[in-house]
Design a protein around this motif. Sequence first.
Motif, PDB file in Angstrom:
ATOM      1  N   ASN A  44      -3.232   0.756   2.774  1.00 26.00           N
ATOM      2  CA  ASN A  44      -4.371   1.680   2.695  1.00 26.00           C
ATOM      3  C   ASN A  44      -5.680   1.005   3.075  1.00 26.00           C
ATOM      4  O   ASN A  44      -6.630   1.679   3.448  1.00 26.00           O
ATOM      5  N   GLY A  45      -5.739  -0.315   2.974  1.00 24.65           N
ATOM      6  CA  GLY A  45      -6.933  -1.062   3.344  1.00 24.65           C
ATOM      7  C   GLY A  45      -7.060  -1.345   4.832  1.00 24.65           C
ATOM      8  O   GLY A  45      -8.066  -1.904   5.271  1.00 24.65           O
ATOM      9  N   LEU A  46      -6.068  -0.965   5.618  1.00 25.39           N
ATOM     10  CA  LEU A  46      -6.127  -1.206   7.062  1.00 25.39           C
ATOM     11  C   LEU A  46      -7.202  -0.338   7.698  1.00 25.39           C
ATOM     12  O   LEU A  46      -7.372   0.825   7.325  1.00 25.39           O
ATOM     13  N   PRO A  47      -7.927  -0.874   8.668  1.00 22.22           N
ATOM     14  CA  PRO A  47      -8.974  -0.084   9.327  1.00 22.22           C
ATOM     15  C   PRO A  47      -8.402   1.002  10.243  1.00 22.22           C
ATOM     16  O   PRO A  47      -7.391   0.794  10.909  1.00 22.22           O
ATOM     17  N   ASP A  48      -9.059   2.156  10.233  1.00 20.90           N
ATOM     18  CA  ASP A  48      -8.750   3.254  11.155  1.00 20.90           C
ATOM     19  C   ASP A  48      -7.276   3.649  11.151  1.00 20.90           C
ATOM     20  O   ASP A  48      -6.643   3.769  12.201  1.00 20.90           O
ATOM     21  N   ARG A  49      -6.738   3.876   9.936  1.00 18.20           N
ATOM     22  CA  ARG A  49      -5.346   4.325   9.820  1.00 18.20           C
ATOM     23  C   ARG A  49      -5.178   5.709  10.441  1.00 18.20           C
ATOM     24  O   ARG A  49      -6.076   6.532  10.388  1.00 18.20           O
ATOM     25  N   LEU A  50      -3.994   5.953  10.981  1.00 22.79           N
ATOM     26  CA  LEU A  50      -3.624   7.279  11.476  1.00 22.79           C
ATOM     27  C   LEU A  50      -2.637   7.871  10.486  1.00 22.79           C
ATOM     28  O   LEU A  50      -1.509   7.414  10.383  1.00 22.79           O
ATOM     29  N   GLY A  51      -3.049   8.852   9.745  1.00 23.68           N
ATOM     30  CA  GLY A  51      -2.157   9.482   8.780  1.00 23.68           C
ATOM     31  C   GLY A  51      -2.025   8.679   7.504  1.00 23.68           C
ATOM     32  O   GLY A  51      -2.781   7.751   7.237  1.00 23.68           O
ATOM     33  N   HIS A  52      -1.028   9.059   6.708  1.00 22.11           N
ATOM     34  CA  HIS A  52      -0.785   8.455   5.411  1.00 22.11           C
ATOM     35  C   HIS A  52       0.324   7.422   5.498  1.00 22.11           C
ATOM     36  O   HIS A  52       1.196   7.501   6.364  1.00 22.11           O
ATOM     37  N   VAL A  53       0.303   6.477   4.565  1.00 22.25           N
ATOM     38  CA  VAL A  53       1.391   5.511   4.441  1.00 22.25           C
ATOM     39  C   VAL A  53       2.643   6.277   4.008  1.00 22.25           C
ATOM     40  O   VAL A  53       2.596   7.105   3.096  1.00 22.25           O
ATOM     41  N   ILE A  54       3.749   6.007   4.664  1.00 23.03           N
ATOM     42  CA  ILE A  54       5.016   6.647   4.304  1.00 23.03           C
ATOM     43  C   ILE A  54       5.523   5.975   3.028  1.00 23.03           C
ATOM     44  O   ILE A  54       5.832   4.784   3.039  1.00 23.03           O
ATOM     45  N   PRO A  55       5.584   6.713   1.906  1.00 22.74           N
ATOM     46  CA  PRO A  55       5.901   6.090   0.618  1.00 22.74           C
ATOM     47  C   PRO A  55       7.361   5.671   0.450  1.00 22.74           C
ATOM     48  O   PRO A  55       7.651   4.713  -0.258  1.00 22.74           O
ATOM     49  N   VAL A  56       8.292   6.385   1.080  1.00 21.20           N
ATOM     50  CA  VAL A  56       9.712   6.050   0.997  1.00 21.20           C
ATOM     51  C   VAL A  56      10.272   6.043   2.420  1.00 21.20           C
ATOM     52  O   VAL A  56      10.892   7.006   2.869  1.00 21.20           O
TER      53      VAL A  56
END
Length: 127
Positions: A44-56
């Motif tokens: 989540n701390g990565l700059p300029d993420r595209l979308g959400h982190v895939i939790p599973v």
Amino acid sequence: MFAGATSGYSLRMFECFKNPGVARTWPQCGQQSTITAFEHASLNGLPDRLGHVIPVPACEMAAGHDGSHVAFVVAAEDGDHWWWIRWGAGHRNLVRLDPCERTAEDDDAKDDCLLPAGHEGLHSFEL
């Protein structure tokens, strides 16, 4: 095993990863892993993420593959950096891996391989 830097990949390649609930369309391994709280905070701390982190995330390699499982978890830096979780017996790590550079072309459209560069086995468009 995996290649160098990524640049200029089209955002359309990320459409299938923006929604963690989207079903994959190829016969993949499917072994699942759960992103830990520490991994989630790091991603989540990565700059300029595209979308959400895939939790599973689920392993994206072909069913019956050899070696480590690998699953895409998020893209950052406006799509130039692809982050994956790689795990197997006795190891687990978040890694930034470039996408495979192979593209299949047919009469109607191009189809990019959505697996990491240097992967073994079939390309995603062959599965």
